[in-house]
Motif scaffolding. Sequence first.
Motif: not given
Length: 243
Positions: A13-14, A20-23, A39-44, A94-98
Amino acid sequence: MKIAVVSITKHGIALAGRVVAALPGAQLFAPEKFRAEAKAAAPGAANSYAGKVGEQVPALFAAFDGIVAIVSLGAVVRLIAPHLKGKEVDPAVVVVDEAGRFAIPVLSGHLGGANRLAGHLAAVLGAQAVLTTASDARETIGVDLLGRELGWTFEATHDELVRVSAAMVNDEPVALVQEAGSPDWWPNHANGRNGPLPANVTRFAKLEEVDVGRYAAVLWISERAMPASYAAQLAGRCVIYRP
């Protein structure tokens, strides 16, 4: 593209927050137990769900053009498999590893834009995009994408697309005839191309300049009708583009 970012672990999630910020406009989906972290990682832009992540797939497929899953590749394959319909309608996945090391297009990489999305995420995250589509991996012409960013349409049957695409990626001689439209389609093509045209492609300004017997396939960019004398010669091995 409307993008859903899915993560099922606290550490994932982090990373999802950075995605999310990049898209612009992307939405994060995470399990209910990680509501606060989401919510902390992606406010709104955070959404939480009860139950299993697999239960969310039908709604995500219906509502979004693309899905970025910070979930193991194998798990994603199993989750989406029952919902696949066709490359013309399935969303990009698209898959992104942790650890944020790899961005892997899994579904609709070519037509759906997953390859481009993976490339964008790789640049943002400092990751490696793992492209397996032949035309993108080799940075050659994706026959069914030529001119799409410029609003061009194409005329070809499925069999013609397959045959011409095979000629392109197998380095067979291909004639590209451009009689109309913007000449700037190459840097705008698919994921963008920076180098020269593929070595197996020869450019012409008029169809009549082409000795069609010397070429395995022809890409014809034009506003005019196919001359009758060429229609039979090029049957099954020509794609026509309309700017």
